[in-house]
Scaffold this active site. Structure first.
Site, PDB file in Angstrom:
ATOM      1  N   TYR A  67     -56.601 104.007   6.665  1.00  0.00           N
ATOM      2  CA  TYR A  67     -57.657 103.557   5.750  1.00  0.00           C
ATOM      3  C   TYR A  67     -57.102 102.844   4.524  1.00  0.00           C
ATOM      4  CZ  TYR A  67     -61.371 105.459   8.495  1.00  0.00           C
ATOM      5  OH  TYR A  67     -62.262 105.654   9.521  1.00  0.00           O
ATOM      6  N   ARG A  70     -56.442  99.369   5.596  1.00  0.00           N
ATOM      7  CA  ARG A  70     -57.707  98.610   5.788  1.00  0.00           C
ATOM      8  C   ARG A  70     -58.393  98.344   4.457  1.00  0.00           C
ATOM      9  NH1 ARG A  70     -61.240 101.874   9.604  1.00  0.00           N
ATOM     10  NH2 ARG A  70     -62.672 100.137   9.262  1.00  0.00           N
ATOM     11  N   ASN A 102     -70.376  97.473   8.970  1.00  0.00           N
ATOM     12  CA  ASN A 102     -69.082  97.249   8.326  1.00  0.00           C
ATOM     13  C   ASN A 102     -68.976  98.086   7.052  1.00  0.00           C
ATOM     14  OD1 ASN A 102     -68.748  95.348  10.342  1.00  0.00           O
ATOM     15  ND2 ASN A 102     -69.379  93.635   9.034  1.00  0.00           N
ATOM     16  N   VAL A 103     -67.761  98.415   6.699  1.00  0.00           N
ATOM     17  CA  VAL A 103     -67.527  99.285   5.538  1.00  0.00           C
ATOM     18  C   VAL A 103     -66.759  98.542   4.433  1.00  0.00           C
ATOM     19  CG1 VAL A 103     -67.569 101.385   6.938  1.00  0.00           C
ATOM     20  CG2 VAL A 103     -65.398 100.183   6.609  1.00  0.00           C
ATOM     21  N   HIS A 119     -72.585 102.848   7.918  1.00  0.00           N
ATOM     22  CA  HIS A 119     -71.388 103.644   8.170  1.00  0.00           C
ATOM     23  C   HIS A 119     -70.538 103.838   6.913  1.00  0.00           C
ATOM     24  CE1 HIS A 119     -71.794 102.334  12.649  1.00  0.00           C
ATOM     25  NE2 HIS A 119     -72.613 103.324  12.329  1.00  0.00           N
ATOM     26  N   SER A 186     -70.529  94.179  18.936  1.00  0.00           N
ATOM     27  CA  SER A 186     -70.441  94.401  20.388  1.00  0.00           C
ATOM     28  C   SER A 186     -71.591  95.280  20.872  1.00  0.00           C
ATOM     29  CB  SER A 186     -69.098  95.072  20.736  1.00  0.00           C
ATOM     30  OG  SER A 186     -68.958  96.277  19.977  1.00  0.00           O
ATOM     31  N   ASN A 210     -73.107  85.974  18.697  1.00  0.00           N
ATOM     32  CA  ASN A 210     -71.895  86.719  19.002  1.00  0.00           C
ATOM     33  C   ASN A 210     -70.949  85.866  19.844  1.00  0.00           C
ATOM     34  OD1 ASN A 210     -70.802  89.436  18.372  1.00  0.00           O
ATOM     35  ND2 ASN A 210     -70.505  89.523  20.591  1.00  0.00           N
TER      36      ASN A 210
HETATM   37  C1  BV8 Z   1     -73.610 110.083  15.749  1.00  0.00           C
HETATM   38  C2  BV8 Z   1     -67.037 103.606  10.208  1.00  0.00           C
HETATM   39  C3  BV8 Z   1     -74.644 112.167  16.072  1.00  0.00           C
HETATM   40  C4  BV8 Z   1     -65.644 104.156  10.181  1.00  0.00           C
HETATM   41  C5  BV8 Z   1     -67.751 103.539  12.561  1.00  0.00           C
HETATM   42  C6  BV8 Z   1     -72.101 108.270  24.493  1.00  0.00           C
HETATM   43  C7  BV8 Z   1     -73.172 107.404  24.570  1.00  0.00           C
HETATM   44  C8  BV8 Z   1     -73.822 106.957  23.409  1.00  0.00           C
HETATM   45  C9  BV8 Z   1     -73.391 107.381  22.157  1.00  0.00           C
HETATM   46  C10 BV8 Z   1     -72.318 108.241  22.094  1.00  0.00           C
HETATM   47  C11 BV8 Z   1     -71.674 108.679  23.235  1.00  0.00           C
HETATM   48  N1  BV8 Z   1     -70.672 109.501  22.845  1.00  0.00           N
HETATM   49  C12 BV8 Z   1     -70.657 109.580  21.491  1.00  0.00           C
HETATM   50  C13 BV8 Z   1     -71.673 108.846  21.044  1.00  0.00           C
HETATM   51  C14 BV8 Z   1     -72.071 108.660  19.641  1.00  0.00           C
HETATM   52  C15 BV8 Z   1     -71.117 107.727  18.921  1.00  0.00           C
HETATM   53  C16 BV8 Z   1     -70.959 106.412  19.669  1.00  0.00           C
HETATM   54  O1  BV8 Z   1     -71.817 105.558  19.603  1.00  0.00           O
HETATM   55  N2  BV8 Z   1     -69.830 106.257  20.376  1.00  0.00           N
HETATM   56  C17 BV8 Z   1     -69.600 105.028  21.109  1.00  0.00           C
HETATM   57  C18 BV8 Z   1     -68.100 104.728  21.111  1.00  0.00           C
HETATM   58  C19 BV8 Z   1     -70.131 105.184  22.521  1.00  0.00           C
HETATM   59  N3  BV8 Z   1     -71.749 107.489  17.647  1.00  0.00           N
HETATM   60  C20 BV8 Z   1     -71.480 108.330  16.641  1.00  0.00           C
HETATM   61  O2  BV8 Z   1     -70.675 109.226  16.677  1.00  0.00           O
HETATM   62  C21 BV8 Z   1     -72.327 108.110  15.376  1.00  0.00           C
HETATM   63  N4  BV8 Z   1     -72.833 109.382  14.948  1.00  0.00           N
HETATM   64  O3  BV8 Z   1     -73.994 109.719  16.830  1.00  0.00           O
HETATM   65  O4  BV8 Z   1     -73.898 111.294  15.225  1.00  0.00           O
HETATM   66  C22 BV8 Z   1     -75.024 113.310  15.255  1.00  0.00           C
HETATM   67  C23 BV8 Z   1     -76.373 113.595  15.106  1.00  0.00           C
HETATM   68  C24 BV8 Z   1     -76.745 114.702  14.375  1.00  0.00           C
HETATM   69  C25 BV8 Z   1     -75.771 115.509  13.773  1.00  0.00           C
HETATM   70  C26 BV8 Z   1     -74.413 115.187  13.889  1.00  0.00           C
HETATM   71  C27 BV8 Z   1     -74.031 114.094  14.639  1.00  0.00           C
HETATM   72  C28 BV8 Z   1     -71.463 107.564  14.264  1.00  0.00           C
HETATM   73  C29 BV8 Z   1     -70.880 106.241  14.660  1.00  0.00           C
HETATM   74  C30 BV8 Z   1     -70.196 105.602  13.439  1.00  0.00           C
HETATM   75  C31 BV8 Z   1     -68.703 105.527  13.659  1.00  0.00           C
HETATM   76  N5  BV8 Z   1     -68.082 104.807  12.532  1.00  0.00           N
HETATM   77  N6  BV8 Z   1     -67.269 102.895  11.477  1.00  0.00           N
HETATM   78  C32 BV8 Z   1     -64.607 103.055  10.073  1.00  0.00           C
HETATM   79  O5  BV8 Z   1     -64.964 101.871   9.967  1.00  0.00           O
HETATM   80  O6  BV8 Z   1     -63.420 103.406  10.098  1.00  0.00           O
HETATM   81  S1  BV8 Z   1     -67.983 102.687  13.988  1.00  0.00           S
HETATM   82  C33 BV8 Z   1     -67.213 101.203  13.881  1.00  0.00           C
HETATM   83  O7  BV8 Z   1     -67.065 100.745  15.198  1.00  0.00           O
HETATM   84  C34 BV8 Z   1     -68.029 100.138  13.198  1.00  0.00           C
HETATM   85  O8  BV8 Z   1     -68.720 100.627  12.086  1.00  0.00           O
HETATM   86  C35 BV8 Z   1     -68.933  99.630  14.277  1.00  0.00           C
HETATM   87  O9  BV8 Z   1     -70.099 100.398  14.367  1.00  0.00           O
HETATM   88  C36 BV8 Z   1     -68.104  99.863  15.501  1.00  0.00           C
HETATM   89  C37 BV8 Z   1     -67.409  98.589  15.933  1.00  0.00           C
HETATM   90  O10 BV8 Z   1     -68.394  97.786  16.396  1.00  0.00           O
HETATM   91  P1  BV8 Z   1     -68.510  96.265  15.930  1.00  0.00           P
HETATM   92  O11 BV8 Z   1     -68.782  96.206  14.470  1.00  0.00           O
HETATM   93  O12 BV8 Z   1     -69.476  95.663  16.844  1.00  0.00           O
HETATM   94  O13 BV8 Z   1     -67.065  95.658  16.141  1.00  0.00           O
HETATM   95  P2  BV8 Z   1     -66.376  95.302  17.521  1.00  0.00           P
HETATM   96  O14 BV8 Z   1     -64.979  94.965  17.198  1.00  0.00           O
HETATM   97  O15 BV8 Z   1     -66.694  96.345  18.548  1.00  0.00           O
HETATM   98  O16 BV8 Z   1     -67.156  93.980  18.006  1.00  0.00           O
HETATM   99  C38 BV8 Z   1     -67.095  92.807  17.235  1.00  0.00           C
HETATM  100  C39 BV8 Z   1     -67.896  91.775  17.989  1.00  0.00           C
HETATM  101  O17 BV8 Z   1     -67.886  90.566  17.247  1.00  0.00           O
HETATM  102  C40 BV8 Z   1     -67.299  91.465  19.351  1.00  0.00           C
HETATM  103  O18 BV8 Z   1     -68.333  91.430  20.316  1.00  0.00           O
HETATM  104  C41 BV8 Z   1     -66.672  90.074  19.170  1.00  0.00           C
HETATM  105  O19 BV8 Z   1     -66.786  89.285  20.343  1.00  0.00           O
HETATM  106  C42 BV8 Z   1     -67.548  89.494  18.085  1.00  0.00           C
HETATM  107  N7  BV8 Z   1     -66.870  88.534  17.212  1.00  0.00           N
HETATM  108  C43 BV8 Z   1     -65.593  88.579  16.754  1.00  0.00           C
HETATM  109  N8  BV8 Z   1     -65.391  87.537  15.910  1.00  0.00           N
HETATM  110  C44 BV8 Z   1     -66.568  86.843  15.852  1.00  0.00           C
HETATM  111  C45 BV8 Z   1     -67.512  87.484  16.670  1.00  0.00           C
HETATM  112  N9  BV8 Z   1     -68.781  87.026  16.820  1.00  0.00           N
HETATM  113  C46 BV8 Z   1     -69.121  85.918  16.139  1.00  0.00           C
HETATM  114  N10 BV8 Z   1     -68.285  85.267  15.325  1.00  0.00           N
HETATM  115  C47 BV8 Z   1     -67.004  85.688  15.150  1.00  0.00           C
HETATM  116  N11 BV8 Z   1     -66.181  85.025  14.324  1.00  0.00           N
END
Ligand code: BV8
Length: 247
Positions: A67, A70, A102-103, A119, A186, A210
């Site tokens: 962190y 970052r 984003n954070v 987040h 994503s 995207n």
């Molecule tokens: C919760 C902060 C419950 C920290 C982050 C199974 C099925 C469904 C859900 C779950 C499951 N198992 C677990 C879960 C829940 C889980 C989850 O969703 N897991 C996923 C992996 C399946 N979710 C959680 O745990 C959430 N909490 O559910 O709590 C609960 C309820 C009651 C009581 C207690 C608990 C919490 C989730 C939050 C996690 N924290 N961030 C930190 O930053 O360090 S997540 C983090 O990753 C980001 O915040 C963001 O959300 C995620 C990344 O996603 P993106 O932002 O989309 O980034 P990525 O790189 O993936 O994609 C970028 C995209 O941009 C790409 O497609 C790329 O092609 C495109 N791109 C790149 N450049 C460009 C572009 N597009 C256009 N122009 C460009 N230039």
């Protein structure tokens, strides 16, 4: 990317816009996305493995190293053309709500005044509260000046609840907008990824911008595949070429 007539009319007629953003809007600011984060320097830091309370309890030093790196990156970064386009669009609208995963705080630095941080924010700390006592070796790690408690970044980790009210406010924005965009995400992490469905269920048009297809692509009304920093400014130019709608 050419903005077709239908989409031009859509953005010119919009007054209330809700935008879900992800790491793709900060990519052009030099902040690595989570997908890229697993390559290169980051390959030893797997976000899904490190961004958890368990990882922090087990190895707070390693999580803080990730962190701190970052946080410095976000501090050095400048808002991208995508961040700036959203801040400009806000001036033309009744309201523009940015719901970000984003954070890095870059939307606020670009001038967006209505930002929901689903987040948390990497520039803030808060006390680490856990039933599991963290590892012993805590020397030199950040502590609360009042209580001496171990501090953690004020972000939402996997398995943690989103900030009180943030998810409700984000849903309300998606339901009361007349246009919704999903930009640079994503669309995999829940519950953020399901927010555009709140609009789709109410026949509110959803535009996805995207670099690659996502689970939202098949159901979005408009899909603009490409760079957010190129496409968003074009959309805002098109919106501006219609009559002013603010107020
Ligand atoms: C919760 C902060 C419950 C920290 C982050 C199974 C099925 C469904 C859900 C779950 C499951 N198992 C677990 C879960 C829940 C889980 C989850 O969703 N897991 C996923 C992996 C399946 N979710 C959680 O745990 C959430 N909490 O559910 O709590 C609960 C309820 C009651 C009581 C207690 C608990 C919490 C989730 C939050 C996690 N924290 N961030 C930190 O930053 O360090 S997540 C983090 O990753 C980001 O915040 C963001 O959300 C995620 C990344 O996603 P993106 O932002 O989309 O980034 P990525 O790189 O993936 O994609 C970028 C995209 O941009 C790409 O497609 C790329 O092609 C495109 N791109 C790149 N450049 C460009 C572009 N597009 C256009 N122009 C460009 N230039």
């Amino acid at each position: 990317m050419r903005i077709d007539e239908g989409l031009q009319r859509l953005v010119q007629g919009a007054a209330r816009v809700a935008v879900l953003t992800g790491a793709g809007v900060s990519a052009e600011s030099g902040v690595p996305t989570f997908r890229e984060a697993r390559s290169g320097f980051w390959e030893r830091f797997d976000p899904e493995e490190l961004a958890t309370p368990e990882a922090f309890a087990r190895n707070p030093r390693k999580v803080w190293a990730w962190y701190t790196q970052r946080r410095e990156q976000a501090r050095r970064a400048e808002p991208s053309p995508a961040h700036r386009a959203l801040a400009q669009w806000e001036q033309l609208l009744e309201w523009c709500c940015v719901v970000t995963q984003n954070v890095d705080g870059l939307h606020q630095r670009a001038g967006s005044s209505h930002v929901i941080e689903l987040h948390g924010n990497i520039h803030r700390d808060r006390r680490f509260e856990a039933d599991t006592a963290p590892a012993e070796d805590l020397d030199g790690l950040p502590r609360c000046p009042e209580t001496g408690a171990l501090l953690r970044p004020d972000v939402v980790w996997f398995g943690e609840r989103l900030p009180e009210g943030a998810l409700e406010a984000a849903k309300e924005a998606m339901r009361s907008a007349d246009l919704v965009l999903s930009v640079g995400t994503s669309a995999l992490v829940q519950p953020a990824a399901s927010l555009p469905l709140e609009a789709l269920e109410r026949d509110i048009p959803v535009v996805e911008i995207n670099r690659e297809p996502t689970p939202l692509t098949p159901v979005a009304d408009w899909v603009l595949q490409g760079e957010a920093g190129e496409i968003l400014p074009q959309l805002v130019t098109a919106a501006g070429s219609g009559a002013k709608r603010a107020g």
